[in-house]
Scaffold this motif. Structure first.
Motif, mmCIF file in Angstrom:
data_model
loop_
_atom_site.group_PDB
_atom_site.id
_atom_site.type_symbol
_atom_site.label_atom_id
_atom_site.label_comp_id
_atom_site.label_asym_id
_atom_site.label_seq_id
_atom_site.Cartn_x
_atom_site.Cartn_y
_atom_site.Cartn_z
ATOM 1 N N LYS A 1 0.169 16.176 6.112
ATOM 2 C CA LYS A 1 1.498 16.021 5.508
ATOM 3 C C LYS A 1 1.359 15.942 3.994
ATOM 4 C CE LYS A 1 5.453 12.885 5.435
ATOM 5 N NZ LYS A 1 5.929 11.562 5.869
ATOM 6 N N ASP A 2 0.419 15.119 3.533
ATOM 7 C CA ASP A 2 0.242 14.880 2.098
ATOM 8 C C ASP A 2 -1.038 15.493 1.532
ATOM 9 O OD1 ASP A 2 2.610 13.216 1.861
ATOM 10 O OD2 ASP A 2 1.477 11.691 2.960
ATOM 11 N N PHE A 3 -1.988 15.841 2.387
ATOM 12 C CA PHE A 3 -3.248 16.420 1.918
ATOM 13 C C PHE A 3 -3.903 17.220 3.038
ATOM 14 C CE2 PHE A 3 -4.143 12.218 3.572
ATOM 15 C CZ PHE A 3 -5.264 12.400 4.356
ATOM 16 N N THR A 4 -4.841 18.084 2.653
ATOM 17 C CA THR A 4 -5.571 18.920 3.612
ATOM 18 C C THR A 4 -6.966 18.331 3.861
ATOM 19 O OG1 THR A 4 -6.571 20.283 1.897
ATOM 20 C CG2 THR A 4 -4.401 20.994 2.725
ATOM 21 N N LYS A 5 -7.639 18.867 4.861
ATOM 22 C CA LYS A 5 -9.012 18.439 5.151
ATOM 23 C C LYS A 5 -9.910 18.719 3.948
ATOM 24 C CE LYS A 5 -10.860 19.034 9.210
ATOM 25 N NZ LYS A 5 -11.512 19.587 10.423
ATOM 26 N N LYS A 6 -9.720 19.878 3.317
ATOM 27 C CA LYS A 6 -10.518 20.242 2.144
ATOM 28 C C LYS A 6 -10.324 19.221 1.015
ATOM 29 C CE LYS A 6 -11.362 24.060 -1.042
ATOM 30 N NZ LYS A 6 -10.987 25.430 -1.421
ATOM 31 N N GLN A 7 -9.087 18.820 0.757
ATOM 32 C CA GLN A 7 -8.804 17.823 -0.278
ATOM 33 C C GLN A 7 -9.414 16.469 0.092
ATOM 34 O OE1 GLN A 7 -4.541 18.444 -0.048
ATOM 35 N NE2 GLN A 7 -4.485 19.156 -2.173
ATOM 36 N N PHE A 8 -9.326 16.101 1.369
ATOM 37 C CA PHE A 8 -9.872 14.829 1.843
ATOM 38 C C PHE A 8 -11.380 14.782 1.632
ATOM 39 C CE2 PHE A 8 -11.396 12.067 5.345
ATOM 40 C CZ PHE A 8 -10.721 10.894 5.031
ATOM 41 N N TYR A 9 -12.074 15.861 2.052
ATOM 42 C CA TYR A 9 -13.526 15.904 1.887
ATOM 43 C C TYR A 9 -13.929 15.975 0.414
ATOM 44 C CZ TYR A 9 -14.323 16.449 6.920
ATOM 45 O OH TYR A 9 -14.392 16.251 8.273
ATOM 46 N N ALA A 10 -13.129 16.634 -0.402
ATOM 47 C CA ALA A 10 -13.422 16.697 -1.835
ATOM 48 C C ALA A 10 -13.347 15.300 -2.453
ATOM 49 C CB ALA A 10 -12.449 17.640 -2.536
ATOM 50 N N GLU A 11 -12.429 14.480 -1.954
ATOM 51 C CA GLU A 11 -12.232 13.123 -2.491
ATOM 52 C C GLU A 11 -13.273 12.138 -1.946
ATOM 53 O OE1 GLU A 11 -10.449 10.034 -4.667
ATOM 54 O OE2 GLU A 11 -9.962 12.158 -4.768
ATOM 55 N N PHE A 12 -13.551 12.213 -0.635
ATOM 56 C CA PHE A 12 -14.360 11.175 0.008
ATOM 57 C C PHE A 12 -15.704 11.652 0.546
ATOM 58 C CE2 PHE A 12 -9.899 9.864 0.491
ATOM 59 C CZ PHE A 12 -9.954 8.719 -0.277
ATOM 60 N N GLY A 13 -15.965 12.941 0.471
ATOM 61 C CA GLY A 13 -17.239 13.465 0.937
ATOM 62 C C GLY A 13 -17.145 14.084 2.319
ATOM 63 N N GLU A 14 -17.972 15.093 2.527
ATOM 64 C CA GLU A 14 -18.022 15.800 3.805
ATOM 65 C C GLU A 14 -18.336 14.817 4.928
ATOM 66 O OE1 GLU A 14 -17.504 19.410 5.732
ATOM 67 O OE2 GLU A 14 -17.513 19.171 3.565
ATOM 68 N N GLY A 15 -17.546 14.867 5.987
ATOM 69 C CA GLY A 15 -17.772 13.991 7.129
ATOM 70 C C GLY A 15 -17.103 12.634 7.032
ATOM 71 N N ALA A 16 -16.339 12.386 5.974
ATOM 72 C CA ALA A 16 -15.626 11.112 5.851
ATOM 73 C C ALA A 16 -14.665 10.960 7.024
ATOM 74 C CB ALA A 16 -14.862 11.049 4.535
ATOM 75 N N THR A 17 -14.433 9.725 7.443
ATOM 76 C CA THR A 17 -13.567 9.434 8.580
ATOM 77 C C THR A 17 -12.298 8.726 8.121
ATOM 78 O OG1 THR A 17 -14.710 7.341 8.963
ATOM 79 C CG2 THR A 17 -15.523 9.273 10.166
ATOM 80 N N PHE A 18 -11.366 8.608 9.043
ATOM 81 C CA PHE A 18 -10.107 7.920 8.757
ATOM 82 C C PHE A 18 -10.159 6.512 9.298
ATOM 83 C CE2 PHE A 18 -8.900 12.342 8.547
ATOM 84 C CZ PHE A 18 -8.034 12.363 7.471
ATOM 85 N N PRO A 19 -9.482 5.585 8.618
ATOM 86 C CA PRO A 19 -8.796 5.724 7.336
ATOM 87 C C PRO A 19 -9.778 5.602 6.176
ATOM 88 C CG PRO A 19 -8.616 3.465 8.074
ATOM 89 C CD PRO A 19 -9.385 4.215 9.146
ATOM 90 N N GLN A 20 -9.294 5.893 4.993
ATOM 91 C CA GLN A 20 -10.019 5.596 3.759
ATOM 92 C C GLN A 20 -9.090 4.743 2.906
ATOM 93 O OE1 GLN A 20 -13.260 6.248 2.763
ATOM 94 N NE2 GLN A 20 -13.483 6.866 4.912
ATOM 95 N N TYR B 1 0.825 -1.206 0.000
ATOM 96 C CA TYR B 1 0.000 0.000 0.000
ATOM 97 C C TYR B 1 0.856 1.251 0.000
ATOM 98 C CZ TYR B 1 0.843 0.064 5.055
ATOM 99 O OH TYR B 1 1.431 0.074 6.289
ATOM 100 N N LEU B 2 0.269 2.283 -0.551
ATOM 101 C CA LEU B 2 0.842 3.621 -0.552
ATOM 102 C C LEU B 2 0.053 4.406 0.481
ATOM 103 C CD1 LEU B 2 2.732 5.720 -1.832
ATOM 104 C CD2 LEU B 2 0.980 6.099 -3.560
ATOM 105 N N GLU B 3 0.757 5.019 1.428
ATOM 106 C CA GLU B 3 0.087 5.743 2.503
ATOM 107 C C GLU B 3 0.207 7.241 2.295
ATOM 108 O OE1 GLU B 3 0.224 6.197 7.377
ATOM 109 O OE2 GLU B 3 1.609 4.842 6.380
ATOM 110 N N TYR B 4 -0.934 7.918 2.415
ATOM 111 C CA TYR B 4 -0.971 9.377 2.404
ATOM 112 C C TYR B 4 -1.441 9.822 3.786
ATOM 113 C CZ TYR B 4 -0.613 9.180 -2.667
ATOM 114 O OH TYR B 4 -0.188 8.947 -3.952
ATOM 115 N N GLU B 5 -0.682 10.735 4.389
ATOM 116 C CA GLU B 5 -0.980 11.155 5.751
ATOM 117 C C GLU B 5 -1.562 12.566 5.791
ATOM 118 O OE1 GLU B 5 1.583 11.890 9.749
ATOM 119 O OE2 GLU B 5 2.092 10.116 8.575
ATOM 120 N N TYR B 6 -2.652 12.700 6.556
ATOM 121 C CA TYR B 6 -3.336 13.983 6.745
ATOM 122 C C TYR B 6 -2.374 15.035 7.297
ATOM 123 C CZ TYR B 6 -6.578 17.355 8.826
ATOM 124 O OH TYR B 6 -7.236 18.494 9.193
#
Length: 78
Positions: free
Chosen positions: A35-54, A28-33
């Protein structure tokens, strides 16, 4: 099989999903909150309110830790 895992520090579910993937031999390739992405990018990818991990496996979005566990069981990897 190859996976992508989006994690954050001090997350027990993130550690568990990485343990599961290692246990069944999935690279697996790991991306860390923050460090590698912002909350805005995370929600844009997985939807508002998404939890960790994805987790995505072979370019298919699986979901969180429990979803990944069920997926691995369905694939007879556990």
């Amino acid at each position: 099989m190859e996976a992508v895992v989006y994690t954050k520090q001090n997350c027990q579910w993130c550690e568990r999903v990485k343990y599961l993937l290692n246990n069944v031999g999935i690279n697996y390739l790991e991306y860390e909150y923050e460090k590698d992405f912002t909350k805005k990018q995370f929600y844009a990818e997985f939807g508002e309110g998404a939890t960790f991990p994805q987790v995505s496996i072979d370019n298919k979005h699986i979901g969180g830790c429990k979803d990944t566990l069920h997926y691995l069981q369905e694939q007879n990897l556990l």
